[in-house]
Design an enzyme around this catalytic site. Structure first.
Site, mmCIF file in Angstrom:
data_model
loop_
_atom_site.group_PDB
_atom_site.id
_atom_site.type_symbol
_atom_site.label_atom_id
_atom_site.label_comp_id
_atom_site.label_asym_id
_atom_site.label_seq_id
_atom_site.Cartn_x
_atom_site.Cartn_y
_atom_site.Cartn_z
ATOM 1 N N GLU A 49 10.053 -4.780 2.212
ATOM 2 C CA GLU A 49 10.545 -3.684 2.874
ATOM 3 C C GLU A 49 12.144 -3.392 2.415
ATOM 4 O O GLU A 49 12.311 -2.243 2.082
ATOM 5 C CB GLU A 49 10.688 -3.871 4.336
ATOM 6 N N VAL A 99 0.888 -1.253 0.088
ATOM 7 C CA VAL A 99 -0.001 0.009 0.040
ATOM 8 C C VAL A 99 0.802 1.230 0.071
ATOM 9 O O VAL A 99 1.802 1.291 0.703
ATOM 10 C CB VAL A 99 -0.973 -0.077 1.295
ATOM 11 N N GLN A 158 -3.276 -6.951 -7.106
ATOM 12 C CA GLN A 158 -4.060 -7.382 -5.794
ATOM 13 C C GLN A 158 -5.118 -6.727 -5.263
ATOM 14 O O GLN A 158 -5.258 -5.417 -5.114
ATOM 15 C CB GLN A 158 -2.828 -7.414 -4.685
ATOM 16 N N CYS A 182 -2.992 -9.444 5.007
ATOM 17 C CA CYS A 182 -2.880 -8.244 6.077
ATOM 18 C C CYS A 182 -3.321 -8.462 7.402
ATOM 19 O O CYS A 182 -4.440 -9.249 7.680
ATOM 20 C CB CYS A 182 -3.833 -7.158 5.507
HETATM 21 C C1 FMN Z 1 4.870 -0.453 3.086
HETATM 22 C C2 FMN Z 1 4.071 -1.574 3.305
HETATM 23 C C3 FMN Z 1 2.826 -2.076 2.616
HETATM 24 C C4 FMN Z 1 2.448 -3.242 2.357
HETATM 25 N N1 FMN Z 1 1.190 -3.405 1.905
HETATM 26 C C5 FMN Z 1 0.861 -4.568 1.544
HETATM 27 C C6 FMN Z 1 -0.264 -4.989 0.739
HETATM 28 O O1 FMN Z 1 -0.846 -4.169 -0.066
HETATM 29 N N2 FMN Z 1 -0.401 -6.232 0.354
HETATM 30 C C7 FMN Z 1 0.108 -7.048 1.092
HETATM 31 O O2 FMN Z 1 -0.275 -8.521 0.632
HETATM 32 N N3 FMN Z 1 1.035 -7.080 1.754
HETATM 33 C C8 FMN Z 1 1.460 -5.877 2.046
HETATM 34 N N4 FMN Z 1 2.508 -5.745 2.781
HETATM 35 C C9 FMN Z 1 3.250 -6.831 3.327
HETATM 36 C C10 FMN Z 1 4.609 -7.316 2.473
HETATM 37 O O3 FMN Z 1 3.897 -7.469 0.871
HETATM 38 C C11 FMN Z 1 5.265 -8.365 2.768
HETATM 39 O O4 FMN Z 1 4.427 -9.503 2.811
HETATM 40 C C12 FMN Z 1 5.922 -8.100 4.141
HETATM 41 O O5 FMN Z 1 6.478 -7.022 4.198
HETATM 42 C C13 FMN Z 1 6.977 -9.287 4.450
HETATM 43 O O6 FMN Z 1 8.011 -9.194 3.027
HETATM 44 P P1 FMN Z 1 9.313 -8.696 3.737
HETATM 45 O O7 FMN Z 1 10.058 -9.478 4.880
HETATM 46 O O8 FMN Z 1 10.048 -8.775 2.405
HETATM 47 O O9 FMN Z 1 9.320 -7.197 4.174
HETATM 48 C C14 FMN Z 1 3.260 -4.332 2.874
HETATM 49 C C15 FMN Z 1 4.313 -4.246 3.620
HETATM 50 C C16 FMN Z 1 5.019 -2.929 3.719
HETATM 51 C C17 FMN Z 1 6.268 -2.570 4.412
#
Ligand code: FMN
Length: 430
Positions: free
Chosen positions: A266, A53, A107, A136
Site C-alpha cells: 500500500e 491486483v 503470481q 488473499c
Molecule cells: C490494491 C491491492 C491489491 C492487492 N493484490 C494482491 C494480489 O494480487 N496478490 C497478493 O498476494 N496480495 C495482494 N495484495 C496484498 C499485498 O500484496 C500485501 O500483502 C498487503 O497489502 C500487506 O502489505 P502492506 O502492509 O505493505 O500493504 C493487494 C493489496 C492491495 C492494497
C-alpha cells in the site's frame, strides 16, 4: 560461504534442490546495475513491489523500478482464466515483458495443480519466478478455494502437493506468498517447512492472518517472520511483508526479521520512491525525493507507452484511476473538485485534466514537496495514535471524518480480490 544476511548457503541436506539458496541474491546482483542509487549495503537485498491486483501493473512497476525497487511481482493472475480465456490472457501477457521489467515474478491463484502448471508454463520463459497466492483473505478467494484459504485446505496437504508438482515440473523458482494461519504461528511454521520440503524456493510471509483486513488490518507481526527465517532461512530466501512505509521501516524490518528482503504494497503504491531515503528520520521526515504529482505524471506517460489493459496486467482506465487516487490521495482530501475529477476519469484526456487541475491547486497554495507525507497508507491508522507524532507536516489536519469517509468509500480498492471479480464483470473480456 555466508550471504550478506548471515544465512549459510544451502545446507547439505538441500544440495539436490533445483535452485540453491543463493538464487535470489544472484538474481539481484545480476540486475544491480539498473539501480545505481541503491545504498551499497542493500545491493543484494530484495526491495520488492508486492503483487497487487490492478495495481502492480507494468507501467507502475517500471515507475517503481526507477527508485530502487529491484524485484517486482505481477498482480495475481487467475490461472484458470489465463489458460482458458484469450481476452484475459492478452491483458496479462502479450509478448512477455520488456527487458527493463526484470526481475519479475508472476503470481497466480488457483487450487488445481495441473491448471496452475499450465498457466505458469505460458509465462515460464519470460519471468524469473512464479508464485502461488496463499494470502488473499476475501470472500471471492474462499469461494474460489485459493488465497489464504488454500493454506487450510486438507490440513495443508493440497498446497504442499501443488508446490511439489509445480517445482518438479517448472524451470524457474516456485515461491509462495502466505499469511499466518488463524490458529497461530506454530501451525504456520509446520506448514511453511513442509512447503520448503516440497520444493518451494522462496517464501514471502505477510505477517498477518486472514482476519486482519480492512479496518482490522493492524500491525504486521515481524517476530513471527523472524521465527520463519530461523526455521527455513538457511534453506530458502524469506521475504517479509507488512508495515513498510519508508526506508527506516525497511531497515528496522530487516533487522527485526533477518529476512532477505522486504515487500511493500500500500505505501509504495502511494509513493513509488519509497525505497529511497526520503520521509525518514534523517531527513526530519521531509520528502526529499520527487513529489506525488511528478509520480502521477510519470505514471501516465508510461501508460501511454504500455497500456495496462494491453499486456500490462491492469484493467485499463479503471486501473489508471485507482493509481491517480493513491498518488493524489492527500490532495483529494482537501480539494473536492480534484476528487470529483479523479472519480470521473474515464479517458486519458480526463487523466491529463486531473494533472492540470492539481498543478493549478499547487500553484495557488504554493505547494512544498518537502511537506508531503503518506496519506492513503495511514488512513486506517488515523485515531490509533501511531502516526505523525512529532512529525508535523501536512497530514495532521487530515485526521478527520473526511478521511475516514474516504477510506470507507474506497472499500472496493482495499479489497484486492473483489476488485479482481469486479474487473471480470466490467471488462466483458472473459
Ligand atoms: C490494491 C491491492 C491489491 C492487492 N493484490 C494482491 C494480489 O494480487 N496478490 C497478493 O498476494 N496480495 C495482494 N495484495 C496484498 C499485498 O500484496 C500485501 O500483502 C498487503 O497489502 C500487506 O502489505 P502492506 O502492509 O505493505 O500493504 C493487494 C493489496 C492491495 C492494497
Amino acid at each position: 560461504m555466508t550471504s550478506a544476511h548471515g544465512h549459510n548457503q544451502s545446507s547439505p541436506a538441500d544440495v539436490d534442490r533445483k535452485f540453491q539458496r543463493d538464487w535470489l541474491r544472484q538474481l539481484l546482483l545480476r540486475h544491480a546495475h539498473r539501480h545505481p542509487a541503491m545504498p551499497p549495503d542493500l545491493r543484494d537485498t530484495a526491495l520488492v513491489v508486492a503483487p497487487m491486483v490492478d495495481a502492480s501493473d507494468l507501467p507502475y512497476r517500471l515507475l517503481a523500478r526507477r527508485y530502487n525497487a529491484n524485484l517486482c511481482f505481477t498482480p495475481m493472475i487467475h490461472a484458470k482464466m489465463f489458460v482458458e480465456k484469450p481476452g484475459y490472457r492478452r491483458k496479462f501477457w502479450k509478448q512477455g515483458t520488456p527487458a527493463e521489467d526484470r526481475p519479475l515474478i508472476a503470481q497466480f491463484c488457483g487450487h488445481d495443480k495441473d491448471v496452475l502448471l499450465a498457466a505458469m508454463r505460458i509465462v515460464e520463459g519470460g519471468v524469473d519466478g512464479v508464485d502461488v497466492n496463499c494470502g488473499c483473505p476475501q470472500g471471492i478467494a474462499k469461494r474460489g478455494r485459493y488465497g489464504a484459504f488454500l493454506m487450510e485446505e486438507e490440513g495443508g496437504d493440497r498446497i504442499v502437493d501443488i508446490v511439489r508438482h509445480l517445482s518438479s515440473n517448472l524451470s524457474v523458482p516456485v515461491s509462495v506468498k502466505l499469511r499466518i494461519l488463524p490458529t497461530g504461528i506454530e501451525d504456520s511454521l509446520a506448514l511453511y517447512e513442509r512447503l520448503v520440503d516440497a520444493g518451494a524456493s522462496m517464501l514471502t510471509i505477510h505477517g498477518r492472518n486472514r482476519h486482519q483486513k480492512q479496518m482490522a488490518t493492524g500491525d504486521a507481526d515481524w517476530d513471527a517472520i523472524r521465527r520463519v527465517v530461523e526455521l527455513v532461512g538457511r534453506r530458502v530466501p524469506v521475504l517479509a511483508n507488512g508495515g513498510i512505509s519508508n526506508m527506516d521501516d525497511v531497515r528496522r524490518c530487516l533487522e527485526a526479521t533477518g529476512a532477505d528482503g522486504v515487500m511493500s504494497s500500500e505505501a509504495i503504491l502511494e509513493y513509488p520512491p519509497l525505497f529511497t531515503e526520503t520521509n525518514v528520520e534523517s531527513t526530519n521526515y521531509r520528502r526529499t525525493g520527487p513529489g506525488r504529482l511528478r509520480m502521477a505524471v510519470d505514471y501516465l506517460d508510461l501508460c501511454k507507452v504500455h497500456p495496462p489493459n494491453d499486456g500490462g496486467q491492469g484493467s485499463g482506465l479503471k486501473c489508471i484511476r485507482a493509481h491517480l487516487h493513491r498518488f493524489l490521495h492527500a490532495d483529494m482530501q482537501r480539494h473536492t473538485s480534484l476528487r470529483d475529477a479523479v472519480v470521473k476519469t474515464f479517458t486519458m484526456e480526463g487523466a491529463d485534466k486531473v494533472i492540470n487541475m492539481a498543478r493549478e491547486i499547487y500553484d495557488a497554495c504554493e505547494h512544498d514537496v518537502g511537506d508531503e507525507q503518506l496519506s492513503w497508507y495511514v488512513r486506517h491508522r488515523v485515531g490509533r495514535g501511531d502516526h505523525d507524532e512529532g512529525r508535523g507536516g501536512e497530514e495532521e489536519e487530515d485526521a478527520s471524518d473526511e478521511e475516514k469517509k474516504d477510506a470507507s468509500s474506497q472499500e472496493d480498492e482495499e479489497c484486492p480480490c473483489d476488485v479482481f471479480g469486479e474487473v471480470c464483470a466490467d471488462d466483458g473480456d472473459y
